[in-house]
Scaffold this motif. Sequence first.
Motif, short mmCIF file in Angstrom:
data_model
loop_
_atom_site.label_atom_id
_atom_site.label_comp_id
_atom_site.label_asym_id
_atom_site.label_seq_id
_atom_site.Cartn_x
_atom_site.Cartn_y
_atom_site.Cartn_z
N ASN A 74 5.75 4.24 -0.76
CA ASN A 74 5.05 5.53 -0.65
C ASN A 74 5.43 6.29 0.62
O ASN A 74 5.77 7.45 0.57
N CYS A 75 5.36 5.60 1.77
CA CYS A 75 5.62 6.34 3.02
C CYS A 75 6.93 5.90 3.69
O CYS A 75 7.30 6.43 4.73
N CYS A 95 -0.58 -0.93 2.37
CA CYS A 95 0.21 -0.41 3.48
C CYS A 95 -0.74 0.00 4.59
O CYS A 95 -1.66 0.78 4.36
N SER A 136 -0.05 1.83 6.95
CA SER A 136 0.29 3.15 7.47
C SER A 136 -0.29 4.25 6.59
O SER A 136 -0.91 5.19 7.08
N CYS A 137 -0.08 4.13 5.25
CA CYS A 137 -0.57 5.20 4.36
C CYS A 137 -1.74 4.73 3.49
O CYS A 137 -2.27 5.49 2.69
N THR A 173 5.06 -2.56 6.85
CA THR A 173 3.67 -2.11 6.99
C THR A 173 2.75 -2.72 5.93
O THR A 173 1.55 -2.52 5.97
N CYS A 189 7.68 0.36 2.47
CA CYS A 189 6.60 0.92 1.65
C CYS A 189 7.16 1.98 0.69
O CYS A 189 7.79 2.94 1.14
ZN ZN Z 1 2.92 3.34 3.22
#
Ligand code: ZN
Length: 314
Positions: free
Chosen positions: A283-284, A267, A269-270, A289, A281
Amino acid sequence: MIWIYIAIFLIILFFLFGYIREIYTPKFTPSKEIIKKVDEILKNPINVAIDLLKKEVKIARISDKYYIYLHLAFLYMEIRKFEKALRLSRSLIVGAYIDESIRNRAIILVGEIYLKLNRIKEGLEFLLEHKINDKNYYFLIAKFYEQLKDYKNSAYYYKKIIHNLEKSPNLYSYIKDELKEAYFEVGNYNEFLDFLRNLENPIAKLDYIRILYNMGEFEKARDYFYENKEIFLSNISLLSKAYEIIKDEQIIKEILNISKNLNFYKCNSCNKEFNNFYIECPNCYRVGTLNVIYKKTSKSLEDIKSQIIEEYIE
Ligand SMILES: [Zn+2]
């Protein structure tokens, strides 16, 4: 020609409008009283918070009152009014209708205050009398034993954080430094190694390998790595860290194998990595992403090696 006049007219109108708006916007000049008040708050924010809570506690429902008292006790500790903090938090432990979570937090707070007051024996006695199953509780007891230079017991309680709580192996990072030091003080390094070896936590396993290697037990470290290969194979960054220690060409081949058979997604982003592709994603929760970082590859061993060293090994 007419357009030029219109343009000039519009420009004049524009500035005129700006000027009028400027005149009619009320200017904000804070009164001296407000500035004085703000200065007071900035100088002593905790006292202001205490005053607010004291007012609040008078009108709060009984169930909320205890919660407010807990915060008050914490704030008293922060401004070093330890005796007041101690009295208040101890009163939250004996009350009959107090919620268990508040009671548990009060127990930990009492321990923290004793520790700050350096009343070690008293604090330890108190904690051992009020047993709860909580990571901060065990951590505090271990700290008390550390103060008493009783490292055997402090190690015991650091380990309890992992052994007594659910999903415990994940807490390894939380206690690793303290635990290592406690064992080191006792001189019982083998027990620490045993603990690491049997813990189902990849970071603990990596630490175990690192220690073995530093002790010159190269064969043992390598064997242990291959016994636990599956755990390391789940995470290419761990795998490359293991390579950093063992420097075994075989590991590079493993990495090559994974990257041949799997796609990895990261990702942007994270920065979390995944074995599967997701639109959102996990996770985030951002959309779109995830990027492929390892595609099916025909790269040479040397290429992969330099790429991994570049990306993961600091
Ligand atoms: Zn993420």
